[in-house]
Write a protein that holds these residues in place. Structure first.
Motif, PDB file in Angstrom:
ATOM      1  N   GLU A 201       0.876  -1.182   0.000  1.00 37.61           N
ATOM      2  CA  GLU A 201       0.000   0.000   0.000  1.00 37.61           C
ATOM      3  C   GLU A 201       0.908   1.225   0.000  1.00 37.61           C
ATOM      4  OE1 GLU A 201      -3.871  -0.689   2.496  1.00 37.61           O
ATOM      5  OE2 GLU A 201      -2.207  -1.633   3.551  1.00 37.61           O
ATOM      6  N   LEU A 202       1.066   1.822  -1.174  1.00 37.71           N
ATOM      7  CA  LEU A 202       1.988   2.941  -1.319  1.00 37.71           C
ATOM      8  C   LEU A 202       1.202   4.225  -1.569  1.00 37.71           C
ATOM      9  CD1 LEU A 202       4.568   1.159  -3.666  1.00 37.71           C
ATOM     10  CD2 LEU A 202       4.654   1.378  -1.180  1.00 37.71           C
ATOM     11  N   LYS A 205       3.603  11.108  -2.188  1.00 38.02           N
ATOM     12  CA  LYS A 205       3.141  12.489  -2.004  1.00 38.02           C
ATOM     13  C   LYS A 205       2.359  12.972  -3.226  1.00 38.02           C
ATOM     14  CE  LYS A 205       5.236  16.959  -1.158  1.00 38.02           C
ATOM     15  NZ  LYS A 205       6.466  17.708  -1.216  1.00 38.02           N
ATOM     16  N   ASP A 210       8.638  11.707  -8.996  1.00 38.00           N
ATOM     17  CA  ASP A 210       9.426  10.513  -9.255  1.00 38.00           C
ATOM     18  C   ASP A 210       8.844   9.312  -8.506  1.00 38.00           C
ATOM     19  OD1 ASP A 210      11.560   8.922 -10.116  1.00 38.00           O
ATOM     20  OD2 ASP A 210      12.605   9.260  -8.217  1.00 38.00           O
ATOM     21  N   THR A 213      11.286   4.555  -6.913  1.00 36.50           N
ATOM     22  CA  THR A 213      11.405   3.608  -5.801  1.00 36.50           C
ATOM     23  C   THR A 213      10.158   2.746  -5.702  1.00 36.50           C
ATOM     24  OG1 THR A 213      12.634   5.352  -4.693  1.00 36.50           O
ATOM     25  CG2 THR A 213      12.049   3.454  -3.376  1.00 36.50           C
ATOM     26  N   SER A 216      10.342   0.154  -8.417  1.00 47.00           N
ATOM     27  CA  SER A 216      11.298  -0.915  -8.079  1.00 47.00           C
ATOM     28  C   SER A 216      10.666  -1.892  -7.094  1.00 47.00           C
ATOM     29  CB  SER A 216      12.556  -0.317  -7.445  1.00 47.00           C
ATOM     30  OG  SER A 216      13.219   0.503  -8.361  1.00 47.00           O
ATOM     31  N   ARG A 217      10.000  -1.348  -6.119  1.00 47.59           N
ATOM     32  CA  ARG A 217       9.406  -2.232  -5.106  1.00 47.59           C
ATOM     33  C   ARG A 217       8.336  -3.123  -5.729  1.00 47.59           C
ATOM     34  NH1 ARG A 217       6.054  -1.163   0.450  1.00 47.59           N
ATOM     35  NH2 ARG A 217       6.101  -3.342   1.049  1.00 47.59           N
ATOM     36  N   GLN A 219       8.141  -4.052  -8.819  1.00 47.03           N
ATOM     37  CA  GLN A 219       8.772  -5.066  -9.669  1.00 47.03           C
ATOM     38  C   GLN A 219       9.299  -6.219  -8.823  1.00 47.03           C
ATOM     39  OE1 GLN A 219      11.591  -3.003 -12.290  1.00 47.03           O
ATOM     40  NE2 GLN A 219      10.071  -3.191 -13.913  1.00 47.03           N
ATOM     41  N   ALA A 220       9.830  -5.877  -7.658  1.00 44.64           N
ATOM     42  CA  ALA A 220      10.336  -6.932  -6.777  1.00 44.64           C
ATOM     43  C   ALA A 220       9.190  -7.781  -6.218  1.00 44.64           C
ATOM     44  CB  ALA A 220      11.136  -6.311  -5.641  1.00 44.64           C
ATOM     45  N   ARG A 245       9.904   1.142 -17.628  1.00 44.36           N
ATOM     46  CA  ARG A 245      10.670   0.117 -16.902  1.00 44.36           C
ATOM     47  C   ARG A 245      10.019  -1.262 -16.963  1.00 44.36           C
ATOM     48  NH1 ARG A 245      12.397   2.674 -11.254  1.00 44.36           N
ATOM     49  NH2 ARG A 245      13.139   0.524 -10.995  1.00 44.36           N
TER      50      ARG A 245
ATOM     51  N   LEU B   5      17.312  -6.684  -1.910  1.00 42.13           N
ATOM     52  CA  LEU B   5      16.457  -5.532  -1.594  1.00 42.13           C
ATOM     53  C   LEU B   5      17.287  -4.331  -1.172  1.00 42.13           C
ATOM     54  CD1 LEU B   5      13.279  -6.840   0.263  1.00 42.13           C
ATOM     55  CD2 LEU B   5      13.469  -5.870  -2.017  1.00 42.13           C
ATOM     56  N   ILE B   8      18.647  -2.788  -4.263  1.00 45.75           N
ATOM     57  CA  ILE B   8      17.603  -2.050  -4.994  1.00 45.75           C
ATOM     58  C   ILE B   8      17.341  -0.708  -4.320  1.00 45.75           C
ATOM     59  CG2 ILE B   8      15.151  -2.061  -5.610  1.00 45.75           C
ATOM     60  CD1 ILE B   8      15.363  -5.129  -5.842  1.00 45.75           C
ATOM     61  N   ASP B  12      17.947   3.039  -5.971  1.00 51.48           N
ATOM     62  CA  ASP B  12      16.866   4.033  -6.034  1.00 51.48           C
ATOM     63  C   ASP B  12      17.253   5.302  -5.289  1.00 51.48           C
ATOM     64  OD1 ASP B  12      14.981   2.640  -7.567  1.00 51.48           O
ATOM     65  OD2 ASP B  12      14.361   1.457  -5.834  1.00 51.48           O
ATOM     66  N   TYR B  16      17.737   9.170  -6.884  1.00 50.88           N
ATOM     67  CA  TYR B  16      16.922  10.287  -6.373  1.00 50.88           C
ATOM     68  C   TYR B  16      17.826  11.386  -5.816  1.00 50.88           C
ATOM     69  CZ  TYR B  16      13.184  12.556  -3.671  1.00 50.88           C
ATOM     70  OH  TYR B  16      12.278  13.449  -3.163  1.00 50.88           O
ATOM     71  N   VAL B 145      14.493  -6.409 -10.988  1.00 49.60           N
ATOM     72  CA  VAL B 145      14.074  -5.029 -11.228  1.00 49.60           C
ATOM     73  C   VAL B 145      14.739  -4.450 -12.477  1.00 49.60           C
ATOM     74  CG1 VAL B 145      14.021  -2.705 -10.235  1.00 49.60           C
ATOM     75  CG2 VAL B 145      13.705  -4.692  -8.763  1.00 49.60           C
ATOM     76  N   ARG B 262      14.576   7.886   1.926  1.00 48.23           N
ATOM     77  CA  ARG B 262      13.275   7.810   1.250  1.00 48.23           C
ATOM     78  C   ARG B 262      13.065   6.418   0.651  1.00 48.23           C
ATOM     79  NH1 ARG B 262      11.705   8.491  -3.901  1.00 48.23           N
ATOM     80  NH2 ARG B 262       9.508   8.966  -4.189  1.00 48.23           N
ATOM     81  N   SER B 263      14.085   5.877   0.003  1.00 43.64           N
ATOM     82  CA  SER B 263      13.874   4.563  -0.620  1.00 43.64           C
ATOM     83  C   SER B 263      13.725   3.470   0.436  1.00 43.64           C
ATOM     84  CB  SER B 263      14.982   4.238  -1.622  1.00 43.64           C
ATOM     85  OG  SER B 263      16.210   4.170  -0.983  1.00 43.64           O
ATOM     86  N   VAL B 266      10.135   3.665   1.557  1.00 43.47           N
ATOM     87  CA  VAL B 266       9.162   3.086   0.619  1.00 43.47           C
ATOM     88  C   VAL B 266       9.127   1.561   0.759  1.00 43.47           C
ATOM     89  CG1 VAL B 266       8.676   2.706  -1.830  1.00 43.47           C
ATOM     90  CG2 VAL B 266       9.242   4.993  -1.022  1.00 43.47           C
ATOM     91  N   TYR B 267      10.279   0.967   1.082  1.00 44.24           N
ATOM     92  CA  TYR B 267      10.318  -0.493   1.219  1.00 44.24           C
ATOM     93  C   TYR B 267       9.782  -0.976   2.560  1.00 44.24           C
ATOM     94  CZ  TYR B 267      12.659  -1.255  -3.154  1.00 44.24           C
ATOM     95  OH  TYR B 267      12.915  -1.331  -4.491  1.00 44.24           O
ATOM     96  N   PRO B 270       6.283   2.720   4.225  1.00 46.83           N
ATOM     97  CA  PRO B 270       5.876   3.675   3.182  1.00 46.83           C
ATOM     98  C   PRO B 270       5.186   4.925   3.724  1.00 46.83           C
ATOM     99  CG  PRO B 270       5.074   1.449   2.698  1.00 46.83           C
ATOM    100  CD  PRO B 270       5.718   1.393   4.041  1.00 46.83           C
ATOM    101  N   ASP B 273       7.451   7.931   3.981  1.00 50.11           N
ATOM    102  CA  ASP B 273       8.102   8.407   2.761  1.00 50.11           C
ATOM    103  C   ASP B 273       8.183   9.933   2.696  1.00 50.11           C
ATOM    104  OD1 ASP B 273       8.707   9.094   0.168  1.00 50.11           O
ATOM    105  OD2 ASP B 273       6.866   8.288  -0.700  1.00 50.11           O
ATOM    106  N   VAL B 274       7.045  10.575   2.869  1.00 45.27           N
ATOM    107  CA  VAL B 274       6.986  12.031   2.722  1.00 45.27           C
ATOM    108  C   VAL B 274       7.759  12.734   3.844  1.00 45.27           C
ATOM    109  CG1 VAL B 274       5.401  13.987   2.629  1.00 45.27           C
ATOM    110  CG2 VAL B 274       4.759  11.837   1.563  1.00 45.27           C
ATOM    111  N   TYR B 278      12.367  15.658   6.156  1.00 43.77           N
ATOM    112  CA  TYR B 278      12.207  16.575   7.279  1.00 43.77           C
ATOM    113  C   TYR B 278      12.619  15.911   8.600  1.00 43.77           C
ATOM    114  CZ  TYR B 278       9.821  18.241   3.260  1.00 43.77           C
ATOM    115  OH  TYR B 278       9.568  18.587   1.963  1.00 43.77           O
TER     116      TYR B 278
END
Lengths: 430, 297
Positions: A201-202, A205, A210, A213, A216-217, A219-220, A245, B5, B8, B12, B16, B145, B262-263, B266-267, B270, B273-274, B278
């Motif tokens: 669940e991504l 923002k 972009d 990431t 990539s996740r 795809q994995a 990609r 992972l 990867i 990423d 970025y 990937v 950040r990457s 996301v893994y 998530p 992430d934002v 900060y």
């Protein structure tokens, strides 16, 4: 007897003069729309749609013989600025009707304000189901589609295309619509296909530039289906990066709002993607594309903007046509006299409007019931972008939350038999 | 956490971080020398992206070699950086160097707003996309990937080249050492005959070119649309503030930290992430608050 007739004629004449005087010189309609920022990809075509329709109506005398004047407010300036301008239009410009707005967040704050100001408000593009489930309004209506039937029809279409679905991931924008739409979709999916696993669940923002990431996740993880209710530039970026990609060849992409990006994405949107249109709004709608008024509207819009109409364009038409219907109905009920705001508001309930889509009926809670069109992308050499094939149109009354119920709770009560719903399907003619 | 992972997430994060560094180092350089927080930096990034995309679309329409789209990325950055950079510095900043910081902030914010509207006037509100440079270099498979060579090779290479080139220029080129002298002590530099006004102009143009270069390099990877400069501006401020305003290597390390953070988020988380840029900024300022006040080029 003769003098009596003369007196009666004078009275009728004076009455008709009085009736004419009761009509305003112009009907003022305020429209909030994004004219700046990322959402202007919806707002600017929506504005063009309003201008096109009103220019045409004004040439024919306007609504009920009263010419229409439009006022536009930029939602891109922020909610507080939009609210201030909304209030100014109603209180100082004496605007009769407001059409607000695109943003679901803005609709939620506009609804109580419209009630306070006692101004008729048609919510022309926002989709959150919360408006009429969490509040009751006399002056607020939504003559177009909303989140629950949009997400439920998407689930039904996905399960029709991929009944063996095992894993799903979501990449939605991190704001009210992204979160709400996923809650609706995932609730319905869990009920109708309990063995599906949500692998990611991504919520990147809003306005992210972009998605590397996230791609990539995904795809994995290799999910069967990737859902995204993103729209505008965010959706375009996600699709282009994912396609470049190879992710769109690896997983089935489900994009319920991608109708609005078809032309912009060009060759970057591959075949086989499940596409939605927030209603049955599609310039090649198989049930409407050959109708003269539909074709004329599409051609006129293309001539004005050099682009095919997208769903906000149709949403705007649905609101304006519903408003005209409501005024005409209220005038008839008022003995031909110009109606008050309250009379138009009351007349809005129950009206059915056909504006370049299947008829939309406004229920007693204020919500319009719009049928839902979904399809699968396909290439046609006549267009330099993907079009929709294998189209299915779902009837709104079977996939909308009943009046007085909350969507998420209602979705939990769905019966598996809904999967067997028979709906009309159409192939794209090559 | 498997090693694949981690790899990867690392790739990423680096891709970025490369873009973030190129833009933020321009901001930090301008502050280090001119002592002005340039809010218009975000607009220079956006105009660089729009200009590069316009070149890309023109190349496609003219049916000339698509490989020309690579030099046009640099040409677009140079055009935007030199023209807008010199105009902003000469016409505006030169008049307010001795004014209060808040006035400088407001003035550059006004430029940001003007350029934001100018983008709408020139390019409209519909998104632009010119991905030829991304496509030409193709993809590379790493484990399960697929990456674009543009993002995991070209962007980091350019970022490293900017870092090394900037450091080399400031340390060994005469004009670079003059910039360092002015950054160190403006009055002393003026006393020994250095034309401080020209140094300011040169530095601002270099910073503006870097902002525009970030935009032009980002243009093949994303949708270019109104408002795109705001996010990068905020991110650049986070990097510059965390690194210490005026610190070039610090900007590189912070950009890398933010990219990796950040990457990783996301893994494994998530929802963070934002927040990551900060959170990193807050942590750095809590642990080493002196970095924010210090200036060193």
């Amino acid at each position: 007897m003769k003098s009596l007739l003369i007196a009666a004629s004078v009275c009728v004449g004076m009455a008709s003069v009085g009736l004419a005087a009761d009509k305003p010189n112009e009907l003022k309609i305020g429209i909030t729309t994004f004219m700046s920022g990322p959402a202007s990809v919806f707002g600017v075509p929506g504005k063009a749609s309003a201008e096109l329709i009103i220019e045409e109506w004004n040439r024919k005398g306007g609504i009920g013989g009263v010419p229409v004047k439009l006022f536009f407010v930029d939602e891109g300036a922020g909610t507080q600025a939009m609210l201030a301008e909304y209030r100014r239009l109603v209180q100082e410009e004496k605007v009769d009707v407001m059409l607000a707005s695109i943003s679901s967040g803005n609709c939620q704050v506009v609804a109580p304000l419209a009630e306070d100001l006692k101004v008729l408000d048609y919510m022309w593009d926002c989709s959150t189901q919360r408006i009429f489930e969490e509040g009751k309004y006399r002056y607020v209506y939504r003559p177009q589609s909303y989140g629950t039937p949009e997400m439920l029809s998407t689930v039904l279409y996905v399960l029709r295309k991929r009944p063996d679905l095992k894993t799903i991931a979501v990449v939605n924008q991190d704001y009210a619509w992204g979160r709400d739409s996923w809650q609706l979709f995932s609730t319905a999916l869990k009920v109708l296909k309990p063995d599906v696993t949500v692998v990611a669940e991504l919520f990147p923002k809003f306005g992210a530039a972009d998605y590397s990431t996230e791609i990539s996740r995904l795809q994995a993880l290799h999910p069967d289906v990737v859902l995204s209710t993103a729209w505008g530039g965010d959706l375009d970026t996600l699709v282009r990066q994912a396609n470049q990609r190879g992710l769109m060849q690896q997983s089935l992409f489900v994009l319920p709002l991608v109708e609005s990006s078809l032309e912009r994405l060009g060759n970057d949107l591959p075949e086989g993607v499940i596409a939605g249109a927030r209603g049955d709004n599609y310039f090649l709608n198989p049930e409407y594309k050959d109708k003269p008024d539909f074709k004329a509207f599409v051609d006129a819009f293309r001539k004005k903007t050099n682009a095919y109409p997208i769903y906000p364009v149709f949403h705007m038409a649905q609101s304006l046509f519903a408003l005209r219907n409501a005024y005409e109905k209220a005038m008839v009920a008022n003995g031909g006299q110009w109606p008050s705001r309250e009379q138009v508001a009351d007349a809005t309930k129950g009206i059915t409007t056909e504006a370049y889509s299947r008829p939309i009926t406004i229920r007693e809670d204020g919500q319009g019931l719009a049928d839902q069109l979904l399809g699968t992308t396909k290439r046609d050499p006549k267009y330099n972008f993907a079009v929709m094939d294998d189209i299915a149109v779902y009837p709104a009354e079977k996939i909308s939350t009943p009046v007085g119920k909350m969507s998420v709770e209602w979705l939990k009560t769905l019966e598996p038999s809904i999967l067997n719903m028979q709906v009309p399907t159409y192939k794209h003619p090559m | 956490m498997t090693s694949q992972l981690v790899l990867i997430a690392l790739l990423d994060g680096i891709a970025y971080a490369a873009l973030v560094f190129i833009v933020s180092v321009g901001l930090t350089l301008i502050f280090g020398v001119l002592r002005v927080l340039n809010i218009a930096h975000g607009s220079l990034y956006a105009v660089g992206a729009y200009t590069a995309a316009s070149f890309g679309i023109w190349i496609a329409a003219a049916k000339i070699s698509p490989w020309l789209s690579y030099p046009t990325l640099a040409i677009a950055a140079a055009i935007v950086g030199i023209t807008l950079g010199s105009a902003i510095e000469r016409l505006l900043l030169q008049r307010i160097y001795d004014k209060e910081e808040v006035l400088q902030l407001l003035a550059t914010f006004a430029v940001f707003m003007i350029l934001d509207d100018a983008q709408r006037l020139i390019w409209g509100v519909q998104p632009y996309f010119a991905a030829t440079p991304l496509r030409l270099l193709g993809n590379v498979q790493i484990g399960a990937v697929t990456y674009t060579v543009y993002q995991i090779v070209l962007l980091p290479v350019v970022a490293v080249a900017v870092l090394v080139g900037l450091r080399f220029y400031l340390r060994y080129a005469t004009s670079g050492r003059v910039i360092l002298a002015v950054a160190e002590d403006r009055e002393a530099a003026r006393a020994i005959g250095i034309n401080v006004s020209r140094v300011y102009l040169t530095t601002f143009i270099i910073g503006a070119v870097l902002a525009a270069l970030g935009g032009s390099l980002a243009s093949p990877t994303t949708s270019i649309l109104p408002g795109m400069g705001t996010d990068m501006l905020v991110l650049s401020f986070a990097v510059a503030a965390s690194a210490g305003l005026g610190r070039i290597e610090g900007a590189a390390i912070t950009a890398l930290l933010i990219g990796l953070g950040r990457s990783v988020a996301v893994y494994w988380a998530p929802e963070l992430d934002v927040l990551v840029p900060y959170l990193i900024m807050t942590l750095v300022l809590l642990v080493r608050p002196q970095t924010f006040q210090s200036r060193r080029i």
